[in-house]
Design an enzyme around this catalytic site. Sequence first.
Site, mmCIF file in Angstrom:
data_model
loop_
_atom_site.group_PDB
_atom_site.id
_atom_site.type_symbol
_atom_site.label_atom_id
_atom_site.label_comp_id
_atom_site.label_asym_id
_atom_site.label_seq_id
_atom_site.Cartn_x
_atom_site.Cartn_y
_atom_site.Cartn_z
ATOM 1 N N HIS B 422 0.822 -1.212 0.000
ATOM 2 C CA HIS B 422 0.000 0.000 0.000
ATOM 3 C C HIS B 422 0.857 1.263 0.000
ATOM 4 O O HIS B 422 0.699 2.160 -0.823
ATOM 5 C CB HIS B 422 -0.918 -0.027 1.228
ATOM 6 C CG HIS B 422 -1.805 1.168 1.326
ATOM 7 N ND1 HIS B 422 -1.480 2.286 2.062
ATOM 8 C CD2 HIS B 422 -3.004 1.423 0.754
ATOM 9 C CE1 HIS B 422 -2.446 3.175 1.950
ATOM 10 N NE2 HIS B 422 -3.394 2.675 1.173
ATOM 11 N N GLU B 712 -13.378 13.893 -21.028
ATOM 12 C CA GLU B 712 -13.149 13.249 -19.726
ATOM 13 C C GLU B 712 -14.181 12.191 -19.411
ATOM 14 O O GLU B 712 -14.075 11.502 -18.406
ATOM 15 C CB GLU B 712 -13.190 14.312 -18.621
ATOM 16 C CG GLU B 712 -12.169 15.398 -18.797
ATOM 17 C CD GLU B 712 -12.420 16.537 -17.831
ATOM 18 O OE1 GLU B 712 -11.836 16.507 -16.733
ATOM 19 O OE2 GLU B 712 -13.212 17.446 -18.168
ATOM 20 N N THR B 734 -7.157 12.282 -19.022
ATOM 21 C CA THR B 734 -7.155 10.852 -18.709
ATOM 22 C C THR B 734 -7.356 10.570 -17.225
ATOM 23 O O THR B 734 -7.690 9.450 -16.871
ATOM 24 C CB THR B 734 -5.859 10.183 -19.209
ATOM 25 O OG1 THR B 734 -4.746 10.948 -18.748
ATOM 26 C CG2 THR B 734 -5.842 10.126 -20.721
ATOM 27 N N ASN B 735 -7.173 11.563 -16.344
ATOM 28 C CA ASN B 735 -7.469 11.292 -14.926
ATOM 29 C C ASN B 735 -8.944 10.979 -14.765
ATOM 30 O O ASN B 735 -9.315 9.908 -14.286
ATOM 31 C CB ASN B 735 -7.162 12.519 -14.061
ATOM 32 C CG ASN B 735 -5.698 12.865 -14.060
ATOM 33 O OD1 ASN B 735 -4.881 12.145 -14.632
ATOM 34 N ND2 ASN B 735 -5.357 13.957 -13.426
ATOM 35 N N ASP B 736 -9.794 11.931 -15.142
ATOM 36 C CA ASP B 736 -11.219 11.712 -14.989
ATOM 37 C C ASP B 736 -11.709 10.587 -15.886
ATOM 38 O O ASP B 736 -12.563 9.798 -15.499
ATOM 39 C CB ASP B 736 -11.994 13.002 -15.273
ATOM 40 C CG ASP B 736 -12.033 13.901 -14.049
ATOM 41 O OD1 ASP B 736 -11.244 13.647 -13.120
ATOM 42 O OD2 ASP B 736 -12.836 14.841 -14.007
ATOM 43 N N CYS B 798 -4.078 15.414 -21.740
ATOM 44 C CA CYS B 798 -3.599 16.376 -20.751
ATOM 45 C C CYS B 798 -3.773 15.874 -19.320
ATOM 46 O O CYS B 798 -3.694 16.643 -18.381
ATOM 47 C CB CYS B 798 -4.269 17.738 -20.942
ATOM 48 S SG CYS B 798 -6.030 17.723 -20.627
#
Lengths: 845, 845
Positions: B422, B712, B734-736, B798
Site C-alpha cells: 500500500h 473526460e 485521462t485522470n477523470d 492532458c
Amino acid sequence: MQKHYEFDEFVELRPTAKVDKSRHGWRAKCLQRLIRLDLPVPATVALPTETVRRIAAGQMPDVAAIIECFGDEMLISVRSSPENPEWGGPGTVLNVGLNNDMHARLVETHGAEAADALYLAFVQNYAVHVARLDPDMFCAPAGPGAVQAALAMYQEEMDSEFPQNPVQQLIEVLRSMARAWEGTTARLLRQAKGAPAEATLGLVLQQMALGIGPGLSGSGTIQFVDSVTGKPLINGRFRRQSQGRASADAELYLTRDPRGPSLEDLAPEVFEQLRGYGAICRQRLREEMQVEFTLEGGRVSVIDAVRVQRSARAGVRIAVALAEDGVIPREDALLRVEPRALTELLHFQVDPRAPRDVLARGIAASPGAATGKIVFSAAAAQASAARDEPCILVRRETSPEDVRGMHAAHAVLTERGGMTSHAAVIARGLGLPCIVGCLEISISGREKRLVGPRGRVFYEGDVITVDGSNGDVLVGTAEMLSPALDDGFQTLLRWADNVRDIGIRANADTPEDARTARNFAADGIGLCRTEHMFFDEDRLTVMREMIFADASQDRRLVLERLLPMQRADFIALFDIMAGMPVCIRLFDPPLHEFLPHDRDGMRDLADALDRPLSEVTRRIEAMSEFNPMLGMRGVRLGVTIPEIYDMQARAIFEAAVEASTRGAQVVPEIMIPLVSASREVELVKSRIDAVAAAVRSETKAEFTYRLGAMMETPRAALRAGEIAEHAEFMSFGTNDLTQMTYGLSRDDAGRFMSTYVNQGVYAEDPFHILDVEGVGELLLIGAGRGRATRRDITISVCGEHGGNPESIAFCRAAGFDYVSCSPFRVPVARLAAAHFALLAPKSHG
Amino acid sequence: MQKHYEFDEFVELRPTAKVDKSRHGWRAKCLQRLIRLDLPVPATVALPTETVRRIAAGQMPDVAAIIECFGDEMLISVRSSPENPEWGGPGTVLNVGLNNDMHARLVETHGAEAADALYLAFVQNYAVHVARLDPDMFCAPAGPGAVQAALAMYQEEMDSEFPQNPVQQLIEVLRSMARAWEGTTARLLRQAKGAPAEATLGLVLQQMALGIGPGLSGSGTIQFVDSVTGKPLINGRFRRQSQGRASADAELYLTRDPRGPSLEDLAPEVFEQLRGYGAICRQRLREEMQVEFTLEGGRVSVIDAVRVQRSARAGVRIAVALAEDGVIPREDALLRVEPRALTELLHFQVDPRAPRDVLARGIAASPGAATGKIVFSAAAAQASAARDEPCILVRRETSPEDVRGMHAAHAVLTERGGMTSHAAVIARGLGLPCIVGCLEISISGREKRLVGPRGRVFYEGDVITVDGSNGDVLVGTAEMLSPALDDGFQTLLRWADNVRDIGIRANADTPEDARTARNFAADGIGLCRTEHMFFDEDRLTVMREMIFADASQDRRLVLERLLPMQRADFIALFDIMAGMPVCIRLFDPPLHEFLPHDRDGMRDLADALDRPLSEVTRRIEAMSEFNPMLGMRGVRLGVTIPEIYDMQARAIFEAAVEASTRGAQVVPEIMIPLVSASREVELVKSRIDAVAAAVRSETKAEFTYRLGAMMETPRAALRAGEIAEHAEFMSFGTNDLTQMTYGLSRDDAGRFMSTYVNQGVYAEDPFHILDVEGVGELLLIGAGRGRATRRDITISVCGEHGGNPESIAFCRAAGFDYVSCSPFRVPVARLAAAHFALLAPKSHG
C-alpha cells in the site's frame, strides 16, 4: 364552365368512390365505409385537401356542380376531415343553404318555432364564424322576432343583406373554414398534438338530416361498450328535436330506464336498427364505434361514426373481446394496445365516473393519482413521511433543493412549469403523480396557503388529490380505481408471451417483489439485490461487528451468524419462483452505508462493540468516501474482504439444495457487481467454486450454478471479451453504466437535468430513457465481444431502463436474451416485446 | 580423444575468433574486443553456454585440450560470463592450477610470503566454493604454517589429498560453477534482475597475471570519468602486491596526490599506457570503460574492462560528451539515456559522495530524498504539515486510513511491505520518496519509538532522511544534490527536440508553473486550470457572493469584480509563454468547494452576505453532493450558470489583446471541461463567440481563438464525431476518464489499490500508468471519430499520464498532436518522445 384540374375537385361518396384518408381525411374515409356497409348515410361529398388548399388561396372549385349532388332543396352540413381526428380543424357548420325561402317552407312543414330556431342558429353561427362579426351581438336566445333581429343586425354590420343564395353561402363557409385551418393558432395547436407542419385539411359536405319535426325526431349518439371499463354496455345520448349540439329538447334515455321514457321503449324497432348498425360497424370496421345518428319522424340517418373514446383499461378489454370474437386476429389486438397505456392500469386512478370537485387544472406531467395532506416545503414533506402520513408537496416551482422532499411526498403540484420543468422531470423519474403549470392556483409558501379559483383557500394539512394522468387537482379525497389486472389484461399478456422473442425478467429483492413478479408472469428474477437483507436491525448489528473485525477469521465467525438468515432469504425466493431462474447479485454497497453517521449512533455502536468511542469515530471517518459511487464497493469488496461473498455463496447453495428437495431443481445464478477487469471475475469465481465444492461434499447433493458479471463500468463493456472467459452471463446494469458513461451521478443530476433537457443538451433524461448513442454503443460493444469469446453467453439488461419499450427494442435488435425491470413494469415490457416481434419479425436461423 | 560435438566446446580468444554475446556471454565478448584493440590481455579461453550446460549435466569437455591453450605453467582464473552482466553468476576463482609444485616454484621466484599467501587463498577458496566445506574452517589468516594447516584440514574433511593435478582442479572448478548457476536461489536472484527463466552461463578462463612479485606489481582499476558527475576525472584504485579483491598490500594513489605516492609518480610510463588504453576503449568501444589491470614487475596486463558505473546525471553527461566528441552519433546519445532516469535529476538526491550515517536499509519504493521529523501517525503528519514542518511518516505498514497523512508527509518509511504494498503504490502515485520493507527497524506507534539496528532509538520529532532512490534511511539531515539541469542535460534535450515528432506541453496553472514549463522548453501550456484563481481570500468572498446571488443579473454584477483579476492572471501567463500556445480550461469544480463546511465558517459567511444563518446553512446543505466527481461541475455549470464562462472568456480575450500589443500575437485556446454531449459545446461556443464579438468591437482589436473540448467522460469519446463539429481541438483528460471508465474514484481507490495490484487484478495502478486496454481504446475511438469529422482537429492528452513514456508511445502511435504533463515531467517526456521517434520512425507522407 368547370375548370380542368389534374384531380377531382370533389367526390360524391358512393360505395365505389375512390376515397383515401391522406387525400380526403379520416371523416370522409369513415363515412365512405359506412356507406359501403349500406348504412343510411345522407348524401355526402368530400373535398380533397388539394381543393381546400386552393380555396384558402382564393381559387374556388365549381360550387354549383357540388350543390347538384344534393338535389333541389340543399341543406347541408360542412365538417372538417383532416387526416387524423386528433388534429382538430374548424368547427362544423350546419344548415348551409337555409334562407328566407327555405325558412318559410320549414315553417309550414315543421312549425314556426322549429323553423325559427334552425334559422336563428344558422344566422348566428354564420355571422360569428364565417363573417367574423362580434359574438356578443349574435347570442340572443330563440324567441319571437329573434330571427328578424339577427338578420337586421347582420345587414347593419356587413352593409349587405344576409346571403340568400345557397351557392354564395357555401362559398363563404368553405373559404372561412379553409382559411381557419391556416391560422397560426390552429397550426400551433395541431402541431402540439403531433400534426406535421404540412398537415392539410379535407372537408365533408353532407345533406342535413334535420332531427326536428313531426313524429320521433331528434339526434343522438350510441355506443355499445363502456368507455371506462370496456365492458358491453349500451350508452350514449338522444335528444328529441335536436341537431346534435344545438340541443332544443329534453333528453331521452336510450335503454329502458326507471327514471323516464327511453328510445328502447318508444321506438323498439329504431333501437334494434341502431343496435344492428353497431354490430355491423364492430364486425366490418373491426372496432367499437360510437354512432352519431338523426331520427326524422322515426327514420334513422347515420351522420357519422367515430372510434369509441376509451380508457386504457377499456382499450385492453375491447381489443381482447374483438379478438376473442374472431373479429380481429390476436396480433391486431396486441398491436392496438399501446404498451405504456398499461402503466395506467397499474397505477391508482381517480374513478372517472365518480363525482369530482375540481379545484383547478394543470398540465398532467406524471401519471397516477394520490391523495394526501398539503405541505408547502420539502422539510414538511420529510416530516410528514416520517409520521407515515401521505402528503402532497405543493410549490410555486421546485428546485434542486426540493428533491429530497419530492422523495418523501406522494404527489407533487406546482403553480408554474411545463412538461420539462424540474418538477415534471424529477417526478417522472421517481414515478410520482405530478401536475405542473397549474396557473389557476396561487401559492404562498411563506403563509402556507394555496388560493384556488373563486377564492377557495387551503392550508397546510388540508387534503387534496392530484390526478397526474389528466391534470386535475381535486378537493379532498377521491374515489380511486385500483390497478386493473382483470381477465382482459391477463389474456392480452398471455398472447403477448406467445409472440415475443425476448425474455422479460423482474428485478426483485424481497419475497413481496418476487410474488409480484410471479403475478405478472415474469420469466424469472433478473436482479435480486442482496444488500437490503443486511439492514434489518438484528442483522445490522452483526454487519457492524463484521466491519469492525480486524482479521479474516474474526469476520468469518461473525458472518456465520448471518448465514442462516441469508439462507432463509434465498429459500423464500427460490420457493416463490418455483424453478424459474433467479439471478442473485452479490453484496454491492460501500460498507460505510451500514455505519451510523451521527454522534449518538456512534456512541451506541461503541457501546455495542465495547470499543472506545474515539476508535469507532476514527474508523468511521476513515471509511467515508469522496465519491461512494466510484469507491470501495461491489466486487472490490469481494476481492479485498472475500469473506462476505463466501458467506453469500454458501447461503445461496445451501438454499438451492433445500429448495430443490421441495420442487424443481434450482440452478441459482450468481452475479458479481461492478466488474471492471476480468481478473476480478476470475478471483471471485475460484472462491465460489471452492464454496460450491464444500457444500456439495457436506450436503451430498449435486447442484450446478451459473456465474456472471454485472456490466456497470464502461471498462467492463470494453473488456467483455476477457470477462466472458469466466462468465456464463453478462447483465448490463444500465443505471450505473449511464452514470459512468456520462460522468453523471443520478442523485446529483436533478440539479440541472431539467435545464439540460429544456436546452436540448440531452434529448431525454438518460436515466429515464436509455441513451442509445452512448451507453447503447457500449452495450453493443460488450455484447459483441462477449459473444465472440463465448458464443452461447447469456446477455441482458437489468437497469431500470429494462422496462422501457425503447430499451426493449434496442436489446431485442441486439439479440439480448432478456431484459429485467421493476416488477410493476413487467406487463408493459411483455406487451412492448410482443409489438416489436410483430412489427419487426426476426429472420429464423 | 576429443569428443565430436556439433559445436566448438571452447574458443580461444583471438582477434578473428567467432565470439558472440548470446553464446559466450558479455565478458567473453568484451575481452575479445579488448584483444582486437591490441590491449595486453593474457591468454583467454571462452566456454560457450552449451558447454557449461553440459558440464552441469555431468558431461565434461576436453579439459586437457583447453589447458593446452595456457602453456606449461597453467595458472588461470575462471570467471562468469552470462549474457548480461546484471544477471550475476558464480564468483571468480583465481589461481586454478596452483599446487605444491607450483607453490615451490613461486617461493623461489616471488618469495615465501607471497607464494604462501596465494596458495592459502586458493586452497581456502577451493575448499569453500568448490568442495563446499565449512567456511568457518577455512578462514585462517595468512601466516607461517597456514598453508600446511589448510591442506591438512582439507585432507581430513575430504578423505583425500588436496588435488594436485591442474586438470582435476579445473574440472572441479568448472563443475562447481556450472552447478551453482542452476541453484534455485541463484535462479530467483537473477530472475529478480530481469533474467529470463532459460538464461544460461558462459565461462571465461584466463591466464593469471599475478600482480605480486618483484618490481612494481599489483592490481587495480582505473576510469576516466567521475561516476557521480560524469565529468572527466581519473580515478580508481591500485594495490601493490595484490590480485584484485585478495588485497595484500597498501593502496597507491593513481594520480599525483599530496597524501602519498602515486602510480603517476612512480611509473609515469605505466600511467600513460593506462590512459592510452582508456582513450582507445572510449574511442573504439564507444563507451567510458573502467579498466581492470595487473602490473607484474611494471608490465601491464589488462584483465577486463567494464562499463563505468554511473549515476543518472553522469550517464547524461557521458552520452553527450561522447556525441560531442564525434565518438557516437547524437541519436545514440539520446538512446543511451533512459527517460525515467531524468526524473532522478529533477529530484533532490542524497549526495553519494557525502558521508552518510545509514540507520537501516529497505526497499527503494519511490525515488527522491527528503529530510524531516519523524511522525508515527497520519494525524501527526497532518499537524506537522499545518505547522509547515517537513515530516517523515513512519509506520509499521500503511493502510487506507493513512492516505491523508501521506499527502501531508515529505516521505514515507514502513517496516513491512514490498514494491506493491500500500505505502509503495500510494507514494509513487503521490511522487513521495518512500522506503518499504525496512526490516532492520522496529516501530512502535503506540510508544512513538523507532528502534534501529544496534539498539539505536529514535522518537517523534527526531530528524531522519529517507533516500527513496536507493533504500537508505539516514540519521539526521544529509547533504543533498539539487536537481541537475546542467549543460549536458540541456544539450541532450535540445537534440531530443530535433528528432521527436509529438509535441510536449506542460500543465501549468500559475505563473510559477508557466516559468518552469518555459525553462523545461515545453511546447506551450496544454492545460491551465483556472479554478485555483478563485481561491485567494479576496476572490473567494466574491465567489461566494456570486454563488448566493439569485438572478443572472446579480451574478453578472458580482462576477464583474472578478474580471480584472482573471484578466491579470491570463496576461501574466500569456506574457511568460510569449506567443506559445496556452490552453485555458474554463471553470470546472463544483461550487460547493468554495463554501465553508463548518459552523463557524457558515456564520462568518452569513455575516458577510448579511443573510440569516439558517438560509446560508440550508443552501449550503442543499448544494452538497453525493458524488461530487459526477455532479454539477464543468460544462454543466457553464450551461446552467453561463455567467461564469462569459466572464472568463472576456478575461481571456481582453488579456490576449493586451499581451499581443507587447509581443507575439496570442491565440488563446479555450477548453470546455467534462463534456458528455456535443450540444454542450455548441451552447458554450455560441456564448463565447458572442463575447469575442463584443470584445472585438470594444477594443477595435482583431484576434482569433480556438475552442475545444476536454474529453473526460466515456460518452465524449463515443460521441467525438459530433463534438468535433464544434471543437477545433480535443484534449483527453485521462485522470477523470480513467475514473469514469473504471467507475473508480482516485481519491477513494487507495483503500484497495495495493490489494488489486498485488493480486494482479490491475497490472498497474491505472492512475499511474495509462490503461491502454480500456481507457486507451476510448482514446482511439475518440480520436478516430473526431478526425473523421474534422480532418485537421488537434488531439492531445492532458491528464497526469501525459508524461509517462508508455502514454507518449501510445499517443504518438495514435497520431496525437501533443501530450501535456506536469512541468517537472516535461524533460522525461521530451526524451521519451525522441526515443520513440528513433526506434519506430513514422513513414512520411
